[in-house]
Design an enzyme around this catalytic site. Structure first.
Site, PDB file in Angstrom:
ATOM      1  CG  ASN A  74      37.148 -17.019 -31.653  1.00 63.44           C
ATOM      2  OD1 ASN A  74      35.792 -17.191 -32.264  1.00 63.44           O
ATOM      3  ND2 ASN A  74      36.921 -16.427 -30.782  1.00 63.44           N
ATOM      4  NE  ARG A  82      35.389 -20.799 -18.380  1.00 61.37           N
ATOM      5  CZ  ARG A  82      34.092 -19.693 -17.887  1.00 61.37           C
ATOM      6  NH1 ARG A  82      33.456 -21.420 -18.064  1.00 61.37           N
ATOM      7  NH2 ARG A  82      33.723 -19.026 -18.041  1.00 61.37           N
ATOM      8  CG  ASP A  98      34.035 -15.268 -17.127  1.00 62.94           C
ATOM      9  OD1 ASP A  98      35.071 -16.085 -17.364  1.00 62.94           O
ATOM     10  OD2 ASP A  98      32.229 -15.766 -18.248  1.00 62.94           O
ATOM     11  CG  ASP A 100      33.571 -10.176 -19.153  1.00 56.93           C
ATOM     12  OD1 ASP A 100      33.401 -10.881 -18.636  1.00 56.93           O
ATOM     13  OD2 ASP A 100      32.566 -10.015 -20.358  1.00 56.93           O
ATOM     14  CD  GLU A 183      30.960 -23.198 -20.982  1.00 53.43           C
ATOM     15  OE1 GLU A 183      30.909 -22.005 -20.282  1.00 53.43           O
ATOM     16  OE2 GLU A 183      29.724 -22.792 -21.310  1.00 53.43           O
ATOM     17  CG  ASP A 184      29.311 -21.870 -16.311  1.00 50.66           C
ATOM     18  OD1 ASP A 184      28.240 -22.456 -17.593  1.00 50.66           O
ATOM     19  OD2 ASP A 184      29.649 -21.089 -16.501  1.00 50.66           O
ATOM     20  CG  HIS A 217      28.338 -12.180 -20.064  1.00 49.80           C
ATOM     21  ND1 HIS A 217      27.494 -13.351 -20.161  1.00 49.80           N
ATOM     22  CD2 HIS A 217      28.898 -12.095 -19.269  1.00 49.80           C
ATOM     23  CE1 HIS A 217      28.972 -13.943 -18.424  1.00 49.80           C
ATOM     24  NE2 HIS A 217      29.427 -12.832 -18.468  1.00 49.80           N
TER      25      HIS A 217
END
Length: 410
Positions: A74, A82, A98, A100, A183-184, A217
């Site tokens: 992890n 990514r 993603d 989910d 970060e996205d 999430h």
């Protein structure tokens, strides 16, 4: 030797504890109308313990398209997986999915076609929500070619877009693994600014944003300091890449409105004095550097008022505003200049003790139009005023060119 053609798109899936949502996510990949020979999948299991890795392995064994599964310890956030996937991608384009969430069946086919048709580097596909509310303001119509200054795409900075991989490689773009949230936004804003055009697919739901019932999430987790880290990074990127002026101001609205403003919204009423002090300390340098009237006027009046009170170190006045807004009260409008100016009477309006300037309460036309009696200034009003000023400036020059008998000599 068999020569394998370059895939059109690499779908990169970072997955952590994604069961059972991952099942439908992968099914949406299998349902893509894009020929499986034109795509590849790189899935990164980020140290899951709930069967996510095994589910990905089973998918790889049965899928019609090439699937690479990478299992790692992890990393603590979405950026690492990514970046791992991006380093191994071979497609002309990449799409970050993603684990989910879900794709619309025709999503990849439509987005690749849009990018190829228009030569654009980023394609933003319409997002719909399942137990979550997605952004709305940018789906008015499909746009073959636009940019971050000419549309509302600055309000959708999630990573779930189609990116031309050559753009990312040319600029060495990767997700910032030091950020735990936002970060996205940093990655996508940089891509928008560097892109040779952005396309918007607004007439087909390309992406389904799924709200997890277990609350895991990533955007729902993390303390307030992480939000300030995100805002600081995005503000810094914009300041670095866009010269000072209206274009920069138009982009600064995004971090101030979406990331900073909520920290001084209703939750501020519940914060301890220590948390309030810390939030002020984190926000003030950002406001000192980049909060100005041009940014402020792009916000609604109460939003502008909230951030103004933080900027001028008057947060003791903020609870009155927050209680007013939370109660759903409507500010009394004050119409002036024959109805062409509307001031919204939120708390402290024209209070001598508070000293908040009137312009903070002045509604922009988009907000003023809801007020009965408002008269929007004619579009040509400012042009006519400018023309009159020019004529006044020219008169002395004409007079100076008359001869002694008062006749114009030229």
């Amino acid at each position: 030797m068999t020569v394998v053609a370059q895939p059109d798109v690499t779908v990169i899936i970072g997955a952590y504890e994604a069961m059972p949502y991952l099942v439908e996510c992968l099914a949406s990949v299998e349902r893509q109308t894009l020929d499986p020979a034109r795509m590849e999948v790189i899935a990164v299991d980020d140290g899951s313990t709930d069967g996510t890795g095994e589910c990905l392995e089973e998918f790889a064994a049965r899928a019609a398209m090439p699937v690479t599964v990478i299992r790692q310890e992890n990393s603590g956030g979405p950026s690492g997986p990514r970046n791992v996937g991006l380093a191994k991608a071979a497609g002309r384009y990449v799409f970050f999915l993603d684990a989910d969430d879900r794709l619309g069946d025709e999503a990849l086919e439509r987005m690749v076609a849009m990018a190829d048709k228009n030569g654009t580097d980023v394609v933003v596909g319409k997002v719909e929500g399942i137990n979550r509310k997605p952004p709305q303001s940018m789906w008015g119509k499909t746009l073959d070619r636009t940019d971050v200054f000419s549309s509302n795409i600055k309000f959708t900075l999630s990573a779930q877009k189609l990116f031309r991989r050559a753009l990312l490689e040319r600029h060495g773009m990767r997700f910032d693994e030091s950020l735990w949230t936002g970060e996205d936004a940093l990655f996508t804003m940089e891509a928008y600014l560097r892109a040779d055009g952005v396309s918007v697919v607004a007439d087909y739901p390309c992406y389904y944003l799924v709200g997890r019932e277990d609350g895991k999430h990533v955007t729902k987790s993390g303390g307030y300091t992480l939000r300030f880290d995100s805002a600081r990074a995005l503000i810094g990127l914009i300041a670095e890449m866009v010269p000072a002026g209206p274009r920069r101001d138009s982009l600064m609205v995004r971090p101030f409105k979406v990331t900073l403003l909520p920290q001084f919204g209703p939750r501020f009423l519940k914060d301890t004095d220590e948390v309030r002090r810390h939030k002020r300390e984190l926000a003030e340098p950002l406001l000192d550097a980049h909060w100005n009237p041009e940014v402020a006027r792009r916000l609604k009046v109460h939003e502008r008022l909230q951030l103004h009170l933080v900027a001028v170190r008057r947060t003791e006045l903020l609870p009155d505003v927050l209680e007013f807004v939370r109660a759903g009260k409507q500010p009394a409008p004050v119409l002036e200049n024959r109805g062409t100016s509307v001031y919204l009477g939120y708390p402290h309006f024209r209070s001598e003790a508070a000293g908040v300037p009137d312009w903070i309460y002045l509604a922009e036309p988009r907000e003023a139009r809801a007020v009965e009696g408002y008269r929007e200034a004619a579009a040509g009003t400012f042009v006519r005023r400018a023309a009159r000023r020019v004529r006044r400036l020219l008169r002395p020059r004409v007079a100076a060119r008359r001869d002694g008998h008062g006749r114009v000599t030229a």
